[in-house]
Design an enzyme around this catalytic site. Sequence first.
Site, mmCIF file in Angstrom:
data_model
loop_
_atom_site.group_PDB
_atom_site.id
_atom_site.type_symbol
_atom_site.label_atom_id
_atom_site.label_comp_id
_atom_site.label_asym_id
_atom_site.label_seq_id
_atom_site.Cartn_x
_atom_site.Cartn_y
_atom_site.Cartn_z
ATOM 1 N N ASN A 98 7.195 -2.902 -1.575
ATOM 2 C CA ASN A 98 8.516 -2.535 -1.972
ATOM 3 C C ASN A 98 8.925 -1.409 -0.620
ATOM 4 O OD1 ASN A 98 10.301 -0.086 -2.231
ATOM 5 N ND2 ASN A 98 9.456 -0.087 -4.438
ATOM 6 N N LYS B 14 11.097 0.418 0.187
ATOM 7 C CA LYS B 14 11.486 1.808 0.022
ATOM 8 C C LYS B 14 10.334 2.797 0.007
ATOM 9 C CE LYS B 14 14.866 4.567 -2.595
ATOM 10 N NZ LYS B 14 15.754 4.502 -3.303
ATOM 11 N N THR B 15 9.245 2.395 -1.000
ATOM 12 C CA THR B 15 8.068 3.368 -0.775
ATOM 13 C C THR B 15 7.268 2.828 0.355
ATOM 14 O OG1 THR B 15 7.056 1.717 -2.162
ATOM 15 C CG2 THR B 15 8.180 3.402 -3.194
ATOM 16 N N GLN C 148 5.889 5.963 3.156
ATOM 17 C CA GLN C 148 4.711 6.074 3.821
ATOM 18 C C GLN C 148 4.777 6.183 5.017
ATOM 19 O OE1 GLN C 148 1.239 5.806 2.049
ATOM 20 N NE2 GLN C 148 2.559 6.991 0.929
ATOM 21 N N LYS D 128 -1.746 -5.982 3.321
ATOM 22 C CA LYS D 128 -2.948 -5.581 4.153
ATOM 23 C C LYS D 128 -3.028 -4.084 3.977
ATOM 24 C CE LYS D 128 -2.147 -7.612 8.226
ATOM 25 N NZ LYS D 128 -2.291 -8.309 9.633
ATOM 26 N N GLY E 40 -1.013 2.923 4.221
ATOM 27 C CA GLY E 40 -1.044 4.430 4.159
ATOM 28 C C GLY E 40 -1.825 5.010 5.559
ATOM 29 N N GLU E 41 -2.684 4.349 6.163
ATOM 30 C CA GLU E 41 -3.417 5.002 7.298
ATOM 31 C C GLU E 41 -2.665 4.650 8.520
ATOM 32 O OE1 GLU E 41 -5.902 6.461 5.741
ATOM 33 O OE2 GLU E 41 -5.807 5.376 3.793
#
Lengths: 744, 326
Positions: free
Chosen positions: A637, A639-640, A644, A707, A710-711
């Site tokens: 997505n 957008k999300t 992030q 993959k 977030g990080e």
Amino acid sequence: MNAPEKKIGKPMNRVDGRQKVTGAAKYSAEYELPNMAYAVLVGSTIAKGRLTGLDTKAAERAPGVLAVITHLNAPKAPGIKPAGKDPSQPQTVGSALQVLVDDNIRFNDQPIAVVVADTLERARFAARLVQARYAAEKHLTNLEAAKPNAFLPTQAKKNPKSPTADYQRGQVDAYKTGALKLEAEYVIPTEVHHPMELQSITAHWEAPDRLTLYDKTQGTMATRRDFARQWGLPEANVKVIATFVGGAFGNALHSWPHESAAIIAAKVVNRPVKLMLTREQMFTMVGYRPHTWQKIGMSATADGKITAITHESIGQTSTYEEFTESTLGQTKMMYQSPNLTTRYRLAALDIGSPIWMRGPGEATGAFALESAMDEMAHLLNLDPLEFRMRNYTEQDPEKDRPWSSKFLKECYQAGAQRIGWNKRQLKPGALRDGEWLVGYGMGVGTFGAHRGSSKASAQLLPNGTVLLQSAVTDIGPGTGTAMTQIAADTLGLAPEKIRFEWGNSDFAQAPTQGGSAIVNTVGPAVQEACLALKDKLRELAAASNGAFATAKKEDITFTDNHLTLAGNPAARAAYADLVKQAGGTAVTVESKPSGEGQKYSMYSFSVHFAEVRVHELTGEVRVSKLVSCADAGTIVNEKTAGNQMKGGAVGGIGMALMEHAIIDDRFGRYVTKDLADYHVPVHADAPAVEVYFVNQPDPHVNALGTKGIGEIATIGVAPAIANAVFNATGKRVRELPITPDKLV
Amino acid sequence: MNQFQYVRPTKPQAAIDAVAKDANARFIAGGTNLVDLMKRGVMTPQKLVDINRLDFRKIEREGNTLRIGALALNSTVANDRQVRERHPLLALALNAGASPQLRNMATVGGNMLQRTRCAYFYDITMPCNKRQPGSGCGALEGINRMHAIFGFSDKCIAVHPSDMSVALVALDATVQVSGPKGNRSIPFADFHRLPGDTPEKDTNLEPGELITAVDLPDSPFTKHVHYQKVRERASYAFALLSVAAALDIDNGTIRAARLAMGGVAHKPWRLTAAEQALVGKPATEATFQQAAAVAMQGAKAFKYNEYKLRLGPNAIVQALKTAAAV
Ligand SMILES: Cc1cc2nc3c(=O)[nH]c(=O)nc-3n(C[C@H](O)[C@H](O)[C@H](O)COP(=O)(O)OP(=O)(O)OC[C@H]3O[C@@H](n4cnc5c(N)ncnc54)[C@H](O)[C@@H]3O)c2cc1C
């Protein structure tokens, strides 16, 4: 009929967006149960020693107070083992702090009592009436002072292959004999997560052996396991609900003292008990990114080939747990250095345990590594991007095997073009905009593309909606939305016809939300559950219509209220009939990683480019532009995922320029205790963040090609800004945050 | 929070009586500072006298004076046409403080009387002579990066955090108060105190005295003004150090000047010697640097706020440059 439009990759709005913006989304502190009581924790005011006396009488007599619980009268949970014997913390040695069990004080503001009353205000008032006496012992809260006693983590002592064990390729500390060399120390201070939502829990003993927790946690299953064990209960008797989590960033990856205290309190007063930490307690009781010292030695040839790197670090931990993180991971694999040495050490302080914070370890390590890369490029009089290109790794130099996929070069190019890298001058201090000095910098990030095992369940409801369930939490990245998109494509069903439910330990087993691994892990489980559901429905339909028996999965089509087959209009099975059949439609599958992880090194990659302005007289730094580029495999997505990246970038601004939890070592106590003292970026600090995704599927991590994002969204941002500050001013700040006092 | 009584008088005299007669009573206006301090147990009034029903909200011009009611909101004052035209420095300083939400609650009187943000004052387990006379100064040998470089004593090195007050001291404001013994006016520069041996006293207000208004005399400082606030993020942070600068420039020559600093002392710090160093000089960077050097005379730093010795003069120069638009 046309195939439905693919949902994966689309910038679909969040499935829970409306609930969130209208306030309908319920967070852990918002559950109101009948007969609820409220608990407030009393913290110690010394950092180390023993409690020699507790006067609770005044608190007990205060209006509305139901109980004042201390180690002297708390019921003992049968599963609490003496320190060091708790197997529930596989990543750490020693055990999580158990509260209200003894008179030991291990850090300042450690909970020493819990006051329960019929209202929050009364509990708070009474909590201040609890008087404690102590036999204080000499404490140590200063990392610099603890450094001489730094030690190798126990896990590394036991296992030389542990990621925290000393690592060597080529010659030890070879940089020392390099022709062109650099040696520099870098420090990051303690940083506190401070998600908007405070840590909170409502504990409800529904029966003497049945416990329900409405808890802020990143892992409903892990929390269930921890407290089932603590209270000697079968896991099935403990239910953990965490439907909405208002940001966590790693803060809720651990079971904390306040959760134990609330459960004890609920047991004592025999009522549901709600306990919410104060912002002040968020500094002391629920972890932080540890204060870390690092040193890098690097050597290179005159034409810009790195010949050796030594990277050492000493990170803070508590006296009762060995908290470790992968501070040195990126250094081992990012650049093609034939000689490489790493040494990871811990220093135990009389402060509560740290916990992973977004981009754990890697973000800390990347600050040192990527700053050193910039310093070396400067020594070589080379463009830092060119320097990185000359040391690019086409395969993993640590494990000596291919990458599952790597499109970092593409990220470099895209980012350089978007930030306007060609405007950057090799010589620092060469660009200005009025009284502001302008500079450009870059920083690279990486994080393992982890994938674990997970289950997911699926069933068809009579109204034609498919209900999917997973115990996974959604701490903000939009997990629920991504899973709905994956299910929509797999089933060929509109997202509105899919209901994905999460955040409940009774649902199908799923891992804790963390490590950028959820789409990688739960995504395939959802995909497989949807395929299994199709199969199940086909079987059920075959009972009444033979055409389904031999049908292919791809041909199964969901219509308004019938299952049909593409190209065979006569084949129809009403949902109402299917769901009535014996056994129902529910399927649960477990999805596991393939063995590919042994053959390939799997990582997400990012690069961040920063444009900063530094005031020539006041030393204030403003980030005027950030470009974050990621190779994160398939983007489910846009957008999300973009959200992030932007959030991670803004977190990186905080790390680079302002976040700093300060302890007065004389008292072993924080002097930054609220969000007026502990600064995080406000809107005015966050420039437009431009995000670019390579969006190439990884062929090996999972069938979706994802993959993890977030990080890497935050890893590498802080050095990009620090490097830009150097480029603007010629001043190299090696200790974060880069506040005006360090530049003026 | 402790239990307390709450009253909401409609007459000034009733409010004054309520506080004058009860050592444990406090006025409350916007509550944005007092309530925080009560939650932390730093201040424990047993009675709150809410003054929001008193008629001190108006901003009016009488003769050559602009009178700003003590209960006028920070946001109202900052957006007031007369303030913006006649005293733009005040509007700049107000808008540099806190956040829009807070400015919509905070009052002029409350802003002047907000207490220091010193961490040792805020934590009731730590020593602080201001909170608990005789307990010692935690900051003296502690984390003192936000602390004073002027006018401190060995009892207290805290700074006054108000931005608005820095502009008011520069603009020669006068504080109007009404108390048990009647009305009086206090020049702004004499309103706040230095800590000396009694850091528990922030101001020269007598018990029960109520601020009713702040008066601003007309001034020539309507054009060349600037409030330079140096902080650790772009907005919503207390000043590491701030400078209020106002110049009256005639044909390149400085006719009159006002200069004050925030975040450097227990009170808003007026820099009269530096002002004099500016008068009659050309409005150039060299002049500003000389004035900055004068301003910093006598400054002394502690372990963690040594940077203020460098930041101070730089911020003064920048404030003057921006004010003069050179
Ligand atoms: C997070 C945060 C950030 C902030 N940042 C800044 C900043 O950057 N710059 C800045 O300048 N300020 C800042 N502030 C402080 C803010 O400006 C003050 O809290 C506010 O101005 C106080 O006004 P109030 O009306 O709410 O006062 P209250 O809290 O109601 O009262 C404060 C004190 O004044 C007394 N008082 C109030 N009115 C009168 C009166 N008329 N007569 C006599 N006594 C009176 C009260 O008894 C009390 O002791 C910040 C505050 C917060 C919470």
